[in-house]
Design a protein around this motif. Structure first.
Motif, PDB file in Angstrom:
ATOM      1  N   GLU A   1       0.842  -1.190   0.000  1.00 50.92           N
ATOM      2  CA  GLU A   1       0.000   0.000   0.000  1.00 50.92           C
ATOM      3  C   GLU A   1       0.883   1.247   0.000  1.00 50.92           C
TER       4      GLU A   1
ATOM      5  N   SER B   1      -5.859   0.603  -2.621  1.00 48.24           N
ATOM      6  CA  SER B   1      -6.682   1.787  -2.392  1.00 48.24           C
ATOM      7  C   SER B   1      -6.176   2.995  -3.179  1.00 48.24           C
TER       8      SER B   1
ATOM      9  N   ARG C   1      -6.953   2.350  -6.966  1.00 46.85           N
ATOM     10  CA  ARG C   1      -8.387   2.458  -7.273  1.00 46.85           C
ATOM     11  C   ARG C   1      -8.857   3.904  -7.305  1.00 46.85           C
ATOM     12  N   ARG C   2      -8.120   4.778  -6.652  1.00 41.71           N
ATOM     13  CA  ARG C   2      -8.528   6.183  -6.601  1.00 41.71           C
ATOM     14  C   ARG C   2      -8.446   6.847  -7.966  1.00 41.71           C
TER      15      ARG C   2
END
Length: 407
Positions: A28, A52, A55-56
């Protein structure tokens, strides 16, 4: 064709040749990976895990492909969909082109808000200046894409002529100022250069003479006779080297075999006269109470180094073999690597009361099978006890002399 490249290689040269970029890290990150930004700018299709941060900015099947990090098998199905006959499918080219447009305005919102917040915290405007609005109120159209049209004013002819005139004025002032300083500096610059050159030449000559003198001294030192001492000194030095070599011996076969067995039995001894009563099996390990009386080449423990109290002959004689027990107990994990530990005195072997081969085998079997769990084992010679003429086993003999209370 799958290629793995090093980090030090220029990423641009590699990305120009590839058709597809797979991001294989599941870590991450706090920011969008740089390699994905470069790949999208080159118009290359990207396949990445659904982290995360990724995916943003990446929508699955819109400007890139995402696969769950817990199920890597999905990656196989994605590759089979975007590659056909060794080339990317038209759908994959369309997704890559959309990703190129996304990369052009990637992270605009973070950059605008970050710099606005930075300026808001570090700028202290005077009281007559109106306070700017907070960065949270920046219009959304300024956050969606880079405002490159603002820089088009730089190409304006009027702005360029005004900028050029200001540069000419500054150059004129600079020439006037530097001309005045040159008049005063020219007279001393020549002298300074000559002085520095003379110092440099002198330093070079000094370094040359020092290097030549050092080389001559080294050559004379090799040719001159050096005192080697008497034959007694040479003999003493050789014996000392042999003794150090024996102290620092490599791990012998006994020590290597002892590493994999569950039990190690220590035999305390003192002096060379007890060497004949010590075992040479890997099951046993000697522990010398005195440093000078240790066996050469054997993997024995020096008790005095582990318990400095034993260096004093008074306490060594007072404690006896119990000093060896205390030396092993002192930070036992540093010397004893086995699960079970045992002690057998050299006097027991001298009196022919040591463990026999059958007793060793039965003891190891009881330990390995955990027959009695955590226990203390004691061994004695039942066949040599004068009170046991019938050669009874331990429990029967114990019951016979204790009125049947042993069992």
């Amino acid at each position: 064709i799958v290629k793995h490249t090093d980090r030090d290689v220029n990423a641009g040269d590699v990305l120009r040749m590839v058709d597809l970029v797979i991001y294989g890290s599941f870590l991450e990150e706090k920011s969008f990976p740089d390699i994905l930004i470069k790949a999208m700018c080159y118009g290359k299709l990207i396949v990445a895990p659904n982290l995360s941060m990724i995916r943003r900015y990446v929508d699955d099947r819109v400007n890139g492909y995402l696969f769950p990090k817990d199920d890597v098998k999905v990656l196989t199905s994605i590759i089979s969909k975007v590659v056909a006959r060794g080339k990317l499918t038209p759908l994959a080219h369309q997704v890559a082109s959309i990703g190129k447009g996304t990369a052009a305005n990637l992270m605009v919102e973070e950059a605008v808000e970050g710099y606005a917040s930075l300026l808001e915290n570090i700028l202290r405007l005077p009281s007559e200046v109106a306070n700017p609005k907070p960065f949270a109120e920046i219009p959304s159209q300024l956050k969606n894409e880079w405002q490159r049209n603002i820089f088009n004013v730089v190409t304006d002819a009027r702005y360029g002529s005004r900028n050029a005139s200001s540069h000419l004025f500054l150059e004129k002032i600079e020439r006037q100022w530097s001309h005045k300083k040159e008049d005063t500096a020219n007279s001393t610059s020549v002298k300074d250069e000559e002085f520095l050159y003379a110092i440099w030449e002198e330093q070079k000559q000094t370094d040359f003479f020092v290097a030549r003198k050092r080389r001559e001294e080294d050559e004379l030192k090799d040719r001159s006779e050096q005192s080697r001492g008497t034959w007694e000194d040479i003999y003493r030095s050789s014996k000392r080297a042999d003794r150090i070599k024996s102290d620092l011996h490599e791990r012998d076969d006994g020590e290597l075999e002892r590493t994999g067995q569950p039990l190690c039995i220590y035999e305390p001894y003192l002096g060379e006269g007890t060497w004949a009563f010590l075992h040479l099996k890997p099951l046993y390990r000697g522990i010398g109470l005195a440093t000078r009386g240790r066996r050469p080449g054997a993997d024995d423990v020096d008790a005095s180094s582990r318990l400095p109290l034993l260096s004093n002959p008074y306490y060594r004689d007072l404690l006896g073999e119990f000093g060896a027990f205390l030396a092993i107990a002192n930070r036992v994990d540093r010397v004893h690597k086995n699960a079970w530990i045992g002690f057998q005195l050299w006097r027991v072997t001298a009196r022919k009361g040591a463990l026999s081969k059958v007793a060793e085998k039965s003891l190891l079997e009881a330990i390995e099978s955990q027959k009695h769990g955590d226990a203390l084992y004691f061994w004695v010679r039942m066949d040599t006890d004068p009170r046991n003429p019938l050669n009874l086993d331990f429990w029967s003999f114990c019951d016979a002399i204790n009125a049947g209370n042993c069992r």
